[in-house]
Design a protein around this motif. Structure first.
Motif, PDB file in Angstrom:
ATOM      1  N   SER A 227       0.823  -1.212   0.000  1.00 30.89           N
ATOM      2  CA  SER A 227       0.000   0.000   0.000  1.00 30.89           C
ATOM      3  C   SER A 227       0.857   1.262   0.000  1.00 30.89           C
ATOM      4  N   GLN A 228       2.049   1.201   0.633  1.00 33.88           N
ATOM      5  CA  GLN A 228       2.933   2.360   0.640  1.00 33.88           C
ATOM      6  C   GLN A 228       3.460   2.648  -0.760  1.00 33.88           C
TER       7      GLN A 228
ATOM      8  N   GLU B 149       3.037   5.785  -5.906  1.00 35.48           N
ATOM      9  CA  GLU B 149       2.729   5.800  -7.341  1.00 35.48           C
ATOM     10  C   GLU B 149       1.556   6.719  -7.643  1.00 35.48           C
ATOM     11  N   SER B 150       0.571   6.754  -6.740  1.00 33.41           N
ATOM     12  CA  SER B 150      -0.588   7.623  -6.958  1.00 33.41           C
ATOM     13  C   SER B 150      -0.211   9.097  -6.879  1.00 33.41           C
ATOM     14  N   LEU B 151       0.901   9.402  -6.195  1.00 37.58           N
ATOM     15  CA  LEU B 151       1.380  10.783  -6.104  1.00 37.58           C
ATOM     16  C   LEU B 151       2.266  11.155  -7.297  1.00 37.58           C
ATOM     17  N   GLY B 152       2.467  10.210  -8.194  1.00 43.06           N
ATOM     18  CA  GLY B 152       3.266  10.492  -9.374  1.00 43.06           C
ATOM     19  C   GLY B 152       4.753  10.324  -9.182  1.00 43.06           C
TER      20      GLY B 152
ATOM     21  N   PHE C 296      12.570   7.597  -1.068  1.00 44.61           N
ATOM     22  CA  PHE C 296      11.820   8.292  -0.024  1.00 44.61           C
ATOM     23  C   PHE C 296      10.819   7.401   0.727  1.00 44.61           C
ATOM     24  N   VAL C 297      10.369   6.325   0.112  1.00 45.53           N
ATOM     25  CA  VAL C 297       9.298   5.530   0.707  1.00 45.53           C
ATOM     26  C   VAL C 297       9.776   4.158   1.174  1.00 45.53           C
ATOM     27  N   ILE C 298      10.597   3.499   0.353  1.00 45.69           N
ATOM     28  CA  ILE C 298      10.958   2.118   0.646  1.00 45.69           C
ATOM     29  C   ILE C 298      12.243   1.999   1.460  1.00 45.69           C
TER      30      ILE C 298
END
Length: 228
Positions: A119-120, A125-128, A137-139
């Protein structure tokens, strides 16, 4: 048992012990941080789309994790000259330490990356965000924080494994101890002192790495909250 401990003769070898200590510290730091950089890079490569990157990383990791470090040192120092590649003992052990540590770190970090909830990634991806922005930044930040403890343990093990470099004539701490032992015949005293130094280095390395992790991940979380 009629054995009398005599540590006096070791005083004459103090300069060699100090020189060997600093060389061990240098080898450990290069092996640790070089291995971390290589391991993280390989862990990221193992997540890339396509068969070839994953296959190459898997071959490298399995080769490092399933062969002894001493054999890896021998292959680089004694084996590569048969192929026309000659390196000094110090260069050979540095390469072997980095490659060995990188293989273990890659597998540890890969596990941390795979533990990231899907989900992260979908939110990023939904933020482009691009794939590499998502990684950066996320993983990677939470993945590295999750696996930091086993990474520290692996790095300490690598520091202890630097004692193997004396097998090809590198005068690290263990190499200096071998010389002192052969010349003074005070084997028990020499290796008791060396063992105590390694125990001290163990605590020092753990403290340095844990402090570095505390500072890095605290700053990472602060920057994340600012971004939010």
């Amino acid at each position: 048992m009629d054995y009398t401990f005599q540590f006096g003769p070791l005083v004459n070898y103090l300069p060699q012990f100090i020189s060997g200590f600093w060389l061990t510290m240098l080898l450990a730091f290069v092996g640790i941080f070089g291995g971390i950089a290589l391991g993280v890079g390989c862990a990221v490569a193992s997540t890339l789309p396509g068969f070839l990157p994953r296959f190459l990383v898997r071959c490298y990791v399995e080769a490092m994790r399933n062969t002894p470090l001493l054999v890896q040192i021998f292959v680089i120092f004694f084996g590569l000259p048969n192929l026309g590649v000659r390196m000094s003992p110090l260069t050979s052990v540095v390469i072997a330490l980095v490659l060995n540590n990188g293989g273990y770190i890659a597998e540890i970090v890969r596990g941390g990356i795979q533990s990231t909830h899907r989900s992260q990634v979908e939110a990023a991806e939904s933020l482009g965000m691009t794939y590499f922005q998502t990684l950066r930044f996320v993983i990677l930040p939470p993945a590295l924080e999750k696996v930091f403890t086993p990474v520290v343990s692996q790095c300490v093990l690598l520091m202890l494994s630097t004692s193997l470099v004396s097998a090809i004539g590198v005068e690290d701490l263990t190499g200096a101890a071998m010389i002192a032992s052969s010349e003074t015949f005070r084997t028990m005293e020499v290796y008791l002192v060396i063992a105590a130094v390694y125990v001290l280095m163990n605590f020092v390395f753990r403290a340095i790495l844990n402090l570095a992790g505390l500072l890095i991940f605290r700053r990472s979380r602060r920057n994340l909250f600012r971004g939010i």
